[in-house]
Every structure is written in C-alpha cells, then in structure tokens.
Design a protein around this motif. Structure first.
Motif, PDB file in Angstrom:
ATOM      1  N   PRO A 342       0.859  -1.343   0.082  1.00  0.00           N
ATOM      2  CA  PRO A 342       0.088  -0.062   0.106  1.00  0.00           C
ATOM      3  C   PRO A 342       0.851   1.160  -0.148  1.00  0.00           C
ATOM      4  O   PRO A 342       0.282   2.446   0.086  1.00  0.00           O
ATOM      5  CB  PRO A 342      -0.995  -0.059   1.309  1.00  0.00           C
ATOM      6  N   PHE A 343       2.183   1.156  -0.168  1.00  0.00           N
ATOM      7  CA  PHE A 343       3.104   2.281   0.080  1.00  0.00           C
ATOM      8  C   PHE A 343       3.454   2.988  -1.257  1.00  0.00           C
ATOM      9  O   PHE A 343       3.496   2.607  -2.273  1.00  0.00           O
ATOM     10  CB  PHE A 343       4.223   1.944   1.104  1.00  0.00           C
ATOM     11  N   ARG A 344       3.699   4.443  -0.834  1.00  0.00           N
ATOM     12  CA  ARG A 344       4.070   5.265  -2.107  1.00  0.00           C
ATOM     13  C   ARG A 344       5.444   5.878  -1.709  1.00  0.00           C
ATOM     14  O   ARG A 344       5.895   6.550  -2.587  1.00  0.00           O
ATOM     15  CB  ARG A 344       2.951   5.884  -2.516  1.00  0.00           C
ATOM     16  N   SER A 345       5.768   5.835  -0.509  1.00  0.00           N
ATOM     17  CA  SER A 345       6.986   6.716  -0.093  1.00  0.00           C
ATOM     18  C   SER A 345       7.590   6.127   1.203  1.00  0.00           C
ATOM     19  O   SER A 345       7.188   5.434   1.642  1.00  0.00           O
ATOM     20  CB  SER A 345       6.609   8.174   0.167  1.00  0.00           C
ATOM     21  N   GLU A 346       8.834   6.413   1.262  1.00  0.00           N
ATOM     22  CA  GLU A 346       9.406   6.018   2.389  1.00  0.00           C
ATOM     23  C   GLU A 346       8.979   6.555   3.647  1.00  0.00           C
ATOM     24  O   GLU A 346       9.012   5.660   4.601  1.00  0.00           O
ATOM     25  CB  GLU A 346      10.982   6.145   2.208  1.00  0.00           C
ATOM     26  N   VAL A 409      14.772  -1.485   5.276  1.00  0.00           N
ATOM     27  CA  VAL A 409      15.625  -1.482   3.920  1.00  0.00           C
ATOM     28  C   VAL A 409      14.359  -1.407   2.855  1.00  0.00           C
ATOM     29  O   VAL A 409      13.770  -2.116   2.733  1.00  0.00           O
ATOM     30  CB  VAL A 409      16.486  -2.722   3.543  1.00  0.00           C
ATOM     31  N   ILE A 410      14.562  -0.177   2.216  1.00  0.00           N
ATOM     32  CA  ILE A 410      13.203   0.247   1.059  1.00  0.00           C
ATOM     33  C   ILE A 410      13.931   0.292  -0.139  1.00  0.00           C
ATOM     34  O   ILE A 410      14.165   1.654  -0.587  1.00  0.00           O
ATOM     35  CB  ILE A 410      12.593   1.370   1.881  1.00  0.00           C
ATOM     36  N   PRO A 411      14.297  -0.404  -1.018  1.00  0.00           N
ATOM     37  CA  PRO A 411      14.705   0.133  -2.310  1.00  0.00           C
ATOM     38  C   PRO A 411      13.707   0.548  -3.065  1.00  0.00           C
ATOM     39  O   PRO A 411      13.854   1.516  -3.881  1.00  0.00           O
ATOM     40  CB  PRO A 411      15.031  -1.563  -2.849  1.00  0.00           C
ATOM     41  N   ASP A 412      12.492   0.213  -2.951  1.00  0.00           N
ATOM     42  CA  ASP A 412      11.321   1.076  -3.746  1.00  0.00           C
ATOM     43  C   ASP A 412      10.182   0.808  -2.989  1.00  0.00           C
ATOM     44  O   ASP A 412       9.556  -0.232  -2.669  1.00  0.00           O
ATOM     45  CB  ASP A 412      11.265   0.124  -5.189  1.00  0.00           C
ATOM     46  N   PRO A 413       9.624   2.123  -2.545  1.00  0.00           N
ATOM     47  CA  PRO A 413       8.409   2.033  -1.581  1.00  0.00           C
ATOM     48  C   PRO A 413       7.402   1.392  -2.173  1.00  0.00           C
ATOM     49  O   PRO A 413       6.505   0.908  -1.589  1.00  0.00           O
ATOM     50  CB  PRO A 413       8.018   3.500  -1.314  1.00  0.00           C
ATOM     51  N   ALA A 414       7.371   1.345  -3.461  1.00  0.00           N
ATOM     52  CA  ALA A 414       5.981   0.704  -4.325  1.00  0.00           C
ATOM     53  C   ALA A 414       6.000  -0.629  -4.247  1.00  0.00           C
ATOM     54  O   ALA A 414       4.887  -1.254  -4.216  1.00  0.00           O
ATOM     55  CB  ALA A 414       5.842   1.350  -5.585  1.00  0.00           C
ATOM     56  N   LEU A 415       7.024  -1.302  -3.885  1.00  0.00           N
ATOM     57  CA  LEU A 415       7.239  -2.801  -3.902  1.00  0.00           C
ATOM     58  C   LEU A 415       7.228  -3.066  -2.532  1.00  0.00           C
ATOM     59  O   LEU A 415       7.432  -4.535  -2.188  1.00  0.00           O
ATOM     60  CB  LEU A 415       8.337  -3.303  -4.623  1.00  0.00           C
ATOM     61  N   TYR A 416       7.225  -2.237  -1.552  1.00  0.00           N
ATOM     62  CA  TYR A 416       7.410  -2.756  -0.036  1.00  0.00           C
ATOM     63  C   TYR A 416       6.269  -3.256   0.480  1.00  0.00           C
ATOM     64  O   TYR A 416       5.184  -2.984   0.419  1.00  0.00           O
ATOM     65  CB  TYR A 416       8.046  -1.705   0.827  1.00  0.00           C
ATOM     66  N   GLY A 417       6.251  -4.571   0.788  1.00  0.00           N
ATOM     67  CA  GLY A 417       5.175  -5.082   1.312  1.00  0.00           C
ATOM     68  C   GLY A 417       4.971  -5.041   2.917  1.00  0.00           C
ATOM     69  O   GLY A 417       5.784  -4.873   3.650  1.00  0.00           O
ATOM     70  N   SER A 418       3.514  -4.884   3.237  1.00  0.00           N
ATOM     71  CA  SER A 418       3.310  -4.870   4.573  1.00  0.00           C
ATOM     72  C   SER A 418       3.145  -6.236   5.381  1.00  0.00           C
ATOM     73  O   SER A 418       3.249  -6.054   6.594  1.00  0.00           O
ATOM     74  CB  SER A 418       1.768  -4.275   4.698  1.00  0.00           C
TER      75      SER A 418
END
Length: 599
Positions: A342-346, A409-418
């Motif tokens: 659900p994320f779009r930013s760090e 560790v957040i390479p890409d916020p849009a791909l970061y799973g909850s």
C-alpha cells in the motif's frame, strides 16, 4: 545440549537522556567481595579491554564508544597470533581462581568468561583471517556509514570528529593488510565464492569513485554543528580533506585488487565444506552459533520437520486470506496482491512501522515486569549499503545518549510489502533485540557481558519475540499472521539450506531452488538469502535452535508450575542476566522453576 527435546518441538507445533551504570561498574554499596571475586573482576575487565582492542569495530557496534578511533587488524598473522596468545594466558589465569569461593553471580561470570574465551580459541586452527571481507561484511562501508552521524559512532563534539578521522585514516593500513591476507588466501585456496566477490566489487568501487566532498567519509564536515568555533571548523576541514583523500586512494587500490586478482581466483563452490579443513571449520561455526553440540545432520532433520509443520500452517492462513492454492505458492500470491503493497513513499513506511511500534509498546507491560529505558528510533538503510542489506537493529549506546536504531531497507516503496512488518519489528525492536540488548546495557555486570552476545540466545530470543505477537493480539490480522509464518518458515528453511550448503555439498543454485519451491521466496529474495548463508556459515542456525530452546523451557515451566506460572516473570528470568549460552540458560531456568514450585 545434545538434541532438541520433544518438549521443544511440541511447543513449536502449537505454535531522551538516560543514565546507565558506569562502564567500570562497581559492586553495589555494602557488598563485600572476597579475594577470588576480586581476582575474577580484574581478569574480566582486562579481558574485555584486550578483546575489544583486537575487535574495536565490534565494540562500537555493541554500544561502547571507547574504541572508536581504531580498526581491527587481526588479518595480520602476527596480530592474530598475539590475540590467541592473550586468550590462552587469560584461560590459564582464570583456571587459577578458586571457583569454590565464588558466589552465584560471580560463578556465572566465571562460567561465561570461560565460555567466551574457549569459543574464540575454537577458531585458532582455521583460516578465517584470510577472508577479511564478503559482500555482507565490508568494513569500509560500515565506517563510511558512521560518517552520517546516524549510526553507532558518536559524531557530536570536536573530539568525536577527531576520533572518527583517526578511524578513517586507519583504512589505509586496514586495506593493505586485507590485500595481504587475500593474497595468502589465494595461495592456500581459501577464497570467497565468485558470486560473493561480484557483490562486493560494486560497493568498493562506489566508495572509491565518489568525489571527496560527496563521500560519506566527508559527511561530518558537511554536517558540522554550528557551535564549533571558526578555528575548529577550519582545522577539521583541513584534516578531513587530507584524511579522506588518502582513504579514497586506498579504496581505489582495494577495489582494483578485488576486481582483478581476487575475482580471478574466486571459487566456484558454495559451501565452507569445499575449503581445506572445511568440514571441521563448519562444525566450529555450528557449535559457536548454536551454543550446542548438535551435529549438522541433526539440525538438517529438525529443519525439515519444521518446514513440514509450517507448510500445514500456510494452508490454514491461506484460507483466511482468500487463497486456496498450494501452500508453497502462498508467498508468491501475496506478493501479487496490491492490497499488501500500500505504500508510495519511504515516509509512509516509516510511519506504518511507528504505528506498529506504538501498539507493541502498549502491550509490553503485560508480558514483562522490567522494560529498558533506552528509546528506539526507526530509520531507512543508507543508500550505500541498501542493495545487500537486510532489516537490522543497532544497539543503543552504553551512556544512553544514542537510542537503539531499527533500519528499514526500502529499495522501492511501491514494492515494499506490509505482510512482514509486524514480525520484523517484534524481532528487531521490542520485545526482541532492542529490549534484551538495552536491558543488558543497564546491568551492573562485567563489560565483556554488557557488550557481549551469544548468537543462539540473541537471535533465538528475537525469533521467540515474534511469537509473542499472538499474545499481544497483533496476529488477529491474517496478513500480519501470514507474515509471522513466512518469517518462521524462512528460519526453518535456514536449518535445511545452511547445513545443506556447508555440510552436504549443496550448490548455490540448489539452495535457491529449494527456497523458492519450498519456502515460497521470490528468486531475488532466495538469491540474496542464499548468498548471505554462504557468507556467514552457521549464523542462520541460531534463530530456530535458540527459539526452540526458549519455547521448550517455557513449556517446561508451564507444566511444572501450573497455576503458579507467570509469563512476565518467566520472560524477566530469561533476560535477567543478559546473553547466555543455551546450556547455562537451561540450568538457570531449571533452578528458577524449582524455586517457583516451592513458593
């Protein structure tokens, strides 16, 4: 501890400014120590100082900033020989202390000091010093990260700046010594796998190629406090320009060597067993990381059993999530669902971690009678190390001035799973590493214990802490519970693949395939973790072996005490004396259970 008991498996199947004790903490007022205890305290202090002198970076990472100007040089044979000579001398001196005249607390220190010394001596026959770097352990990258002022090394005063400059200056000698060790390793056939070297090269080249004024080594000058005097600002700027320039030249030399000579000699095999004396070397790592006498084959079987158990759990939670396919594909299915990303930013991710941490904090007093005073902050992993890093925790400083840090560790916020976020925080923060390490720093115990760590205890406690999400009500959310199961599966699979790689001759590709097909990892995740296990033989075993022992002891206490059992008191007892080898932890918990039964 020879084997995991049935009880362990049975429980698994059910599945601000703070003042701490001074570094040289003295006995409490009114306490009278005998000669043997005084001898032990003196020996323990000398041991810590000399050990930290050989491992100053570890001291920094453990919260002791007394050695921040230094770097380890044990890749030099003469330095390594001095370290082992020191350990043998300490062991002889320890044996001369009359243990019959020590009280309970001092006897624990005696036993732990003996354990610590012997664990270090365990590795004397092996050539670990010929492998000074891997893609996961790149000392110059760690030192560069300190330059941001957000890591473990203090950077707030003029003196701090001068100390950090000395550490950066030491990189030239460290680099030369590392090149020398790796050249010897090439001659002896003790080298890193080629895939790990390929992961190391870009990090070194990035360090070397970054312009001086943009380098993290130079970051203290970019971030210099306004309170520094004009004279200090001018002097420090000149010092850092000279020091960082020399360090960058050293990094260029190191990067060139690794990319040419070392890469050409890197091995195609994957496990430690392929190296000279590798089978015994791996057994030393297994004993060290599990604080047990378990054999690799036994651990492999436990891993297979745990993987089978968790596969059944996947089927159950999958139904709650709306998934009915094969259990091993659950993780892949969840990665495809946009609702779990659900994320779009760090900042959104950091805020989400903050909310989970708040919920955990509200529940901690019901599960623990004693909580630490150190604060926790949540930060994003620096860009320089993000590609190879995994979420981790850095300890608070011993003086209480620097909080504990959870690095996301957040390479890409849009791909970061909850999905895994709740279990990650339970493990790395509270009630996991932040709680047990921070409590340990508050204890009036010898420094080798305050700043020490036993992997099976610390990682075992971290994994056990994840299971407490159920008691906290955090796993009523099926997504969060699935995250817990996925992380538990990863730790179970580690028992299989770590022993597979290093004791059974598994290849890198075979390991990646197993993690994808059995544990449900993506190819990129399976690759990353496989290469981590290749770089850290045996470390992956500590989580599940330690957690199973803590679970076994909890079930033993429940069965023995019945209505007298109190979970908060049990947890406080487990953490009461800091990191302990599992054998010592078990003996102390058995004594505690007997004491509670008499009340």
């Amino acid at each position: 501890m020879k084997t995991l008991s049935a009880l362990a498996l049975a429980l698994a199947l059910s599945a601000t400014m703070v003042t701490f004790p001074a570094l040289g903490a003295k006995p409490a007022a009114g306490m009278v120590l005998g000669t043997a205890a005084l001898q032990l305290d003196d020996l323990a202090e000398r041991y810590y100082q000399q050990k930290a002198g050989f491992n100053p970076l570890t001291a920094t990472l453990k919260g002791d900033n007394s050695f921040d100007a230094q770097l380890p040089m044990t890749m030099r044979p003469e330095v390594r020989a001095r370290m082992f000579a020191m350990l043998k001398k300490m062991r002889r001196q320890l044996a001369q202390i009359d243990i019959g005249k020590l009280d309970g607390a001092s006897r624990t220190t005696y036993d732990l000091l003996s354990y610590d010394i012997n664990e270090m001596l365990r590795f004397e026959p092996f050539d670990d010093y010929l492998l000074p770097m891997s893609h996961l352990e790149v000392l110059p990258v760690t030192v560069a990260g300190f330059g941001t002022g957000q890591g473990s090394q203090a950077l707030t005063t003029v003196a701090d700046y001068e100390i950090y400059a000395k550490r950066v200056a030491a990189l030239t000698a460290w680099s030369d010594a590392s090149i020398g060790a790796m050249r010897t390793g090439i001659k002896k056939g003790v080298v890193q796998p080629r895939t790990l070297v390929l992961g190391l090269i870009p990090q070194l080249k990035t360090l070397a190629a970054t312009p001086l004024e943009q380098s993290n080594f130079y970051a203290p000058i970019r971030n210099m406090p306004a309170a520094f005097s004009a004279a200090d600002r001018t002097r420090l700027t000149s010092l850092y320009r000279r020091t960082v320039r020399e360090a960058l030249l050293a990094m260029g030399k190191l990067a060139a060597f690794v990319e040419t000579d070392y890469l050409a000699a890197a091995r195609t095999s994957s496990g430690l067993g392929a190296l000279p004396n590798g089978a015994q070397w791996y057994r030393a790592h297994v004993a060290n990381h599990t604080s047990s006498s378990l054999e690799p084959e036994e651990i492999h079987r436990v891993g297979l059993a745990e993987v089978a158990r968790l596969t059944d759990e996947f089927a159950k939670v999958g139904v709650a999530l709306g998934y009915t396919g094969p259990p091993a594909r659950l993780a892949a299915w969840m990665r495809q669902q946009a609702k779990f990303r659900p994320f779009r930013s760090e900042q959104e991710i950091i805020d989400a971690f903050g909310k989970i941490n708040d919920r955990i904090g509200q529940q901690l007093p019901t599960l623990f009678g004693k909580l630490p005073r150190s604060k926790l902050v949540i930060r994003t992993e620096p860009a320089i190390s993000r590609a190879s890093a995994h979420e981790r925790y850095d300890q608070a400083s011993a003086d209480g001035l620097r909080p504990g840090i959870f690095w996301a560790v957040i390479p890409d916020p849009a791909l970061y799973g909850s999905t895994r976020m709740t279990s990650l925080l339970l493990h790395e923060a509270s009630p996991g590493h932040h709680l047990h390490f921070s409590l340990q720093l508050e204890m009036s115990i010898p420094k080798f214990r305050r700043f020490g760590s036993v992997n099976a205890f610390s990682e075992g406690w971290g994994l056990y802490a994840e299971t407490l999400g159920k008691e906290m009500g955090l796993y009523e959310d099926a997504n969060a519970y699935a995250g817990h199961l996925l992380m538990d599966m990863m730790r179970a699979a580690r028992l299989v693949v770590d022993t597979g790689l290093h004791a059974k001759g598994w290849t890198r590709e075979q390991t990646i395939k197993y993690l994808m097909e059995t544990a449900g990892d993506s190819e990129s995740s399976a690759t990353s973790y496989t290469e981590r296990y290749m770089a850290w033989p045996g470390q992956a075993l500590s989580y599940k072996i330690g957690a199973l022992k803590i679970m076994e002891l909890r079930l033993r206490a429940v069965n023995a005490l019945g209505s007298k059992f109190n979970l908060a008191k049990f947890h406080d007892k487990v953490l009461a004396e800091g990191n302990l080898p599992l054998t010592i932890l078990e003996s102390k918990l058995d004594a505690w259970i007997a004491e509670q039964a008499r009340l």
